[in-house]
Design a protein around this motif. Structure first.
Motif, PDB file in Angstrom:
ATOM      1  N   SER A 193       8.606   1.426  -7.441  1.00  0.00           N
ATOM      2  CA  SER A 193       7.877   0.199  -7.790  1.00  0.00           C
ATOM      3  C   SER A 193       6.658   0.002  -6.908  1.00  0.00           C
ATOM      4  CB  SER A 193       8.802  -1.008  -7.684  1.00  0.00           C
ATOM      5  OG  SER A 193       9.361  -1.114  -6.383  1.00  0.00           O
ATOM      6  N   ILE A 194       6.716   0.431  -5.632  1.00  0.00           N
ATOM      7  CA  ILE A 194       5.552   0.336  -4.747  1.00  0.00           C
ATOM      8  C   ILE A 194       4.575   1.460  -5.038  1.00  0.00           C
ATOM      9  CG2 ILE A 194       4.767   0.385  -2.354  1.00  0.00           C
ATOM     10  CD1 ILE A 194       7.455  -0.753  -1.517  1.00  0.00           C
ATOM     11  N   VAL A 195       5.098   2.681  -5.093  1.00  0.00           N
ATOM     12  CA  VAL A 195       4.246   3.853  -5.266  1.00  0.00           C
ATOM     13  C   VAL A 195       3.462   3.778  -6.578  1.00  0.00           C
ATOM     14  CG1 VAL A 195       4.245   6.357  -5.547  1.00  0.00           C
ATOM     15  CG2 VAL A 195       5.708   5.283  -3.813  1.00  0.00           C
ATOM     16  N   ASP A 196       4.146   3.421  -7.645  1.00  0.00           N
ATOM     17  CA  ASP A 196       3.491   3.398  -8.955  1.00  0.00           C
ATOM     18  C   ASP A 196       2.493   2.265  -9.092  1.00  0.00           C
ATOM     19  OD1 ASP A 196       5.050   5.544  -9.542  1.00  0.00           O
ATOM     20  OD2 ASP A 196       6.425   4.492 -10.878  1.00  0.00           O
ATOM     21  N   ASP A 197       2.729   1.170  -8.374  1.00  0.00           N
ATOM     22  CA  ASP A 197       1.836   0.020  -8.498  1.00  0.00           C
ATOM     23  C   ASP A 197       0.600   0.150  -7.622  1.00  0.00           C
ATOM     24  OD1 ASP A 197       1.363  -2.672  -9.599  1.00  0.00           O
ATOM     25  OD2 ASP A 197       1.546  -3.315  -7.516  1.00  0.00           O
ATOM     26  N   ALA A 198       0.661   0.986  -6.591  1.00  0.00           N
ATOM     27  CA  ALA A 198      -0.455   1.107  -5.659  1.00  0.00           C
ATOM     28  C   ALA A 198      -1.594   1.915  -6.268  1.00  0.00           C
ATOM     29  CB  ALA A 198       0.013   1.753  -4.361  1.00  0.00           C
ATOM     30  N   GLY A 199      -2.782   1.687  -5.769  1.00  0.00           N
ATOM     31  CA  GLY A 199      -3.948   2.399  -6.268  1.00  0.00           C
ATOM     32  C   GLY A 199      -4.476   1.753  -7.532  1.00  0.00           C
ATOM     33  N   LEU A 200      -5.204   2.524  -8.296  1.00  0.00           N
ATOM     34  CA  LEU A 200      -5.865   2.003  -9.489  1.00  0.00           C
ATOM     35  C   LEU A 200      -4.852   1.468 -10.488  1.00  0.00           C
ATOM     36  CD1 LEU A 200      -8.490   4.854 -10.031  1.00  0.00           C
ATOM     37  CD2 LEU A 200      -8.841   2.676  -8.849  1.00  0.00           C
ATOM     38  N   GLU A 201      -5.149   0.312 -11.049  1.00  0.00           N
ATOM     39  CA  GLU A 201      -4.323  -0.219 -12.125  1.00  0.00           C
ATOM     40  C   GLU A 201      -4.590   0.591 -13.396  1.00  0.00           C
ATOM     41  OE1 GLU A 201      -3.539  -4.784 -11.456  1.00  0.00           O
ATOM     42  OE2 GLU A 201      -5.691  -4.392 -11.248  1.00  0.00           O
ATOM     43  N   ASN A 228       0.833  -1.203   0.000  1.00  0.00           N
ATOM     44  CA  ASN A 228       0.000   0.000   0.000  1.00  0.00           C
ATOM     45  C   ASN A 228       0.872   1.259   0.000  1.00  0.00           C
ATOM     46  OD1 ASN A 228      -2.758  -1.304   0.511  1.00  0.00           O
ATOM     47  ND2 ASN A 228      -1.524  -2.129   2.191  1.00  0.00           N
ATOM     48  N   TYR A 229       0.396   2.292  -0.675  1.00  0.00           N
ATOM     49  CA  TYR A 229       1.038   3.605  -0.624  1.00  0.00           C
ATOM     50  C   TYR A 229       0.140   4.494   0.217  1.00  0.00           C
ATOM     51  CZ  TYR A 229       2.918   8.114  -2.226  1.00  0.00           C
ATOM     52  OH  TYR A 229       3.465   9.380  -2.284  1.00  0.00           O
TER      53      TYR A 229
END
Length: 777
Positions: free
Chosen positions: A531-539, A448-449
């Motif tokens: 890698s975490i920040v960009d992957d979190a939230g809406l795909e 999670n971010y």
């Protein structure tokens, strides 16, 4: 087809409306259409209600509602200013000093609203006379049941014609069948669309244990304009927590614990199997958005928008005994997937509610959602405060009157992963971005971010009463005002491999058996792993639901240079590498070991502890910029760690003093970072701890993990006879600035005994979790 489909009553489905023989019943928008299911009524015929033409009224007849919308914008029920003065509590309500309240035409319409901690309580007024306000029962009684959390003086008063004094406010005079509104400067009531919701449940799927509703989906539909009148009743809205309210007339708070009533949804599913909600919008709703009740199994909630909702956005499962300890597996709420939804501006009227709630559920996955702009908690999981877990809550004698079960609850395998959660806790306190209660074997909070949590969030990740068996890993936390993690009687919880700009965390109230280690602190949000920040939230395919600011920089930094390593200790590698370049500037680097993210930094160097002596590793580095663009990885560095072990591990040890048996000197050489030696209570500096290595070694280094993250001056000495000492490390000129301090020398000191002396502890007392000593024969 497009259009608004107005309901005067609930659209209800039963088992007879299920899909059969492998087919699914789908209520779906036609291509390009935007159908709206509405429980609202449009109000027209506005005329001036006063000579100044500031307030207008319209005839509405015999209706009741708690909301009014103008051109889709929620307006404010007429209210006083915040924290009105002159109120004092009495046994039945309040006394007050403002004589104007005595003249209110309809005092029984008035509502007292009082904010306290995690609750926003609402109680209706019974009468006003002689500077005394009597509040309706049982609301006033229930508002005083929880000791220390009783209702206070009004935060504001609401719902009186006399309070209508600000543009955007309205009042419904049910006695006259008229509604009043003071329009804002840019509103024209002759052309505006004014809507009041009149229906509580827009859509209900009413299955039973033996006849569930199954194989039904809703796609591309807007559910809007519902209300909920229970808070207007004599019971008001007195929360236990998260919008679950106390009703009836129980003698004390503990007697209410298993009876709290759930806030209903605009859309409700009871005993539903394989029910889907995809691409819908839930908005302008007067209670919960989507509510899954007991026995709902195999639900899929994907790609929806939940916005401007009075209470919780998505509510999964119940909190009653039948949900926690069902006699029949068909009563379990299980196998729910909540992914790629936008949840924002919910709980906007009942501020103690949350973004997404899962009560007693089995295998709920909450992933890739965007949850933000909330008054209280983002995602709340679990219930019962450990009281309903197997064996009850040992912190509370008598289990607070709750029966003690000899079986676990249904709560297990909840996954809260890869969500973006921010801008929360805007009005309430004692919550978090992710908040948990009670046991949840297999529970995971990962990827999670979380950013923008203020001081009232007691922990960005908050494992409260009885929380157990949770794993927290790979989360990125930024702009956390108070602490990133809080365990309040949290047990058997792992928190490892998380990345945060706020290193502070705490545990209390018999939080035992947990492992909080290997978490990485960085100096700024721009250093968190992209890698975490960009992957979190809406795909990516769902980001159109809530696009956010336009990103113009899509160029990643250059690949970092090939790293090199120094291995002074068998378990620690120090890596350095040539810097990357970027058109807007490199903000941080991520470090991967054998393909797995393990660290992050804003520098071109990093220290990596916790490695295994003699083992070979591969390392690669990536760079990121402020936008989050991540570079290609560097060339691979292969490192074989030197052999060797901690010479002090489990060796005989003595100390100048000890605080208690549980803080004996042996605790500093037991290999456990969660035990420690502490000097005797109240004793002055200096203090010391001494290890007998059992043989003579050429000592060349030590790793010391102190209790506090800074504030120690110390030295380490080596001796062959425990009488004559030679200095290995002298850290007396300056305080330590990290919890773990590393000391290495190229000139070993030979000896059998090693002594660490804390010369100045900044009044904290000597206290060491682990003293590790390295060297060779």
């Amino acid at each position: 087809m497009s259009g608004t489909y107005r309901l005067s009553d609930t659209f209800a489905l039963t088992a007879r409306d299920s899909g059969r023989d492998g087919h699914k019943i789908v209520y779906e928008a036609a291509p390009g259409a935007h159908p709206v299911i509405s429980g609202g009524k449009r109000i027209t015929g506005w005329v001036p209600a006063d000579g100044a033409g500031r307030v207008y009224k319209a005839k509405v007849g015999d209706i009741d509602t708690r909301q009014l919308y103008v051109d889709g914008e929620l307006e404010t029920r007429a209210r006083s200013g915040k924290n009105p003065s002159g109120f004092s509590k009495t046994s039945s309500g309040y006394t007050f000093t403002d004589p104007g309240l005595n003249t209110y035409k309809r005092p029984s319409d008035l509502e007292v609203v009082s904010s306290w901690g995690w609750k926003l309580m609402r109680c209706p007024v019974r009468s006003i006379a002689d500077n005394k306000m009597t509040v309706q029962q049982p609301c006033w009684h229930n508002a005083h049941l929880q000791e220390g959390q009783e209702i206070q003086n009004p935060t504001w008063l609401e719902n009186a014609r006399e309070l209508l004094d600000t543009p955007g406010e309205w009042y419904l005079d049910k006695g006259e069948g008229e509604i009043y509104y003071m329009p804002k400067a840019d509103q024209n009531l002759s052309t505006a669309t004014v809507t009041v919701p009149l229906v509580q449940d827009l859509v209900d799927l009413n299955g039973t244990r033996t006849n569930p509703v199954s194989n039904v989906s809703f796609r591309g539909i807007t559910f809007s304009y519902s209300t909920w009148l229970a808070p207007s009743s004599s019971e008001g809205l007195i929360e236990g927590q998260a919008g679950f309210r106390m009703v009836g007339n129980d003698p004390d708070f503990d007697a209410t614990r298993l009876k709290w009533q759930k806030t209903p949804g605009a859309v409700n599913v009871s005993y539903g199997h394989d029910i889907g909600f995809e691409g819908n919008t839930f908005t302008h709703l007067g209670a919960v958005g989507l509510n899954l009740n007991t026995g709902t199994q195999g639900s899929d909630i994907t790609g929806n928008v939940f916005r401007q909702i009075a209470a919780t956005g998505i509510q999964i499962g119940g909190v009653a005994v039948i949900d926690a300890h069902p006699d029949d597996s068909r009563d379990i709420t299980k196998d729910t997937r909540v992914d790629n939804n936008v949840v924002t501006k919910v709980a906007d009227q009942y501020n103690g509610s949350v973004g997404i709630l899962a009560g007693y559920t089995d295998h709920t996955v909450i992933t890739h959602n965007k949850v933000y702009d909330l008054p209280y908690t983002g995602i709340s999981v679990g219930w019962g405060w450990g009281l309903t877990d197997k064996g009850g809550n040992s912190n509370y004698p008598g289990n607070l009157g709750v029966p003690v079960w000899d079986t676990p609850t249904t709560s297990r395998d909840t996954k809260a992963t890869d969500n973006e959660i921010y801008d929360i806790m805007k009005s309430q306190a004692d919550g978090g971005a992710v908040y948990t209660l009670s046991s949840n074997p297999g529970g995971v909070v990962a990827g999670n971010y979380i950013h923008g949590t203020p001081m009232p969030a007691y922990g960005a990740v908050y494992h409260d009463e009885g929380s157990r068996y949770w794993t927290n890993t790979g989360n990125a936390l930024c702009d956390i005002a108070y602490q990133w993690l809080f365990l309040n009687h949290g047990m058997d919880i792992d928190a490892m491999g998380n990345f945060t700009t706020q290193p502070a965390y705490s545990t209390q109230a018999n939080s035992t058996g947990s492992n909080i280690s290997g978490n990485i602190s960085v100096d700024s949000c721009g250093q968190l792993p992209a890698s975490i920040v960009d992957d979190a939230g809406l795909e990516p395919r769902y980001r159109h639901l809530d696009p956010g600011p336009e990103v113009t920089d899509h160029r990643a930094p250059t690949e970092p240079g090939t790293p090199t390593a120094v291995t002074d200790f068998p378990t620690v590698a120090d890596l350095t590498w040539p810097a990357s370049t970027d058109d807007t500037g490199v903000t941080g680097y991520s470090v991967y070991r054998d393909g797995t993210l393990i660290s992050a930094t804003g520098k071109t160097s990093v220290r990596l502890p916790g490695l295994t002596a003699g083992k070979t590793y591969t390392f690669r580095i990536t760079a990121r910029d402020a936008t989050g663009n991540e570079s290609e990885p560097s060339q691979v560095l292969k490192v074989t760690m030197p052999s060797g072990s901690d010479l002090a591990l489990k060796k005989p040890v003595t100390a100048s003093s000890s605080y208690a048996k549980d803080y004996a000197p042996e605790m500093a050489v037991d290999g456990d970072l969660f035990t420690r030696w502490a000097q005797g209570a109240g004793l002055p500096d200096p203090s010391w701890i001494q290890v007998d290595l059992g043989a003579s070694y050429d000592v060349n280094g030590a790793i010391t993990t102190f209790e506090k993250s800074s504030g120690y001056k110390y030295r380490i000495e080596v001796s062959s006879d425990a009488v004559h000492w030679k200095t290995l490390v002298d850290h007396t000129p300056a305080n330590t600035t990290t919890r773990t301090d590393y000391a290495h020398t190229d000139d070993p000191v030979t000896g059998r005994f090693v002594r660490l002396t804390v010369t100045d502890s900044s009044s904290n007392g000597g206290s060491i979790h682990e003293l590790q000593v390295y060297g060779g024969f």
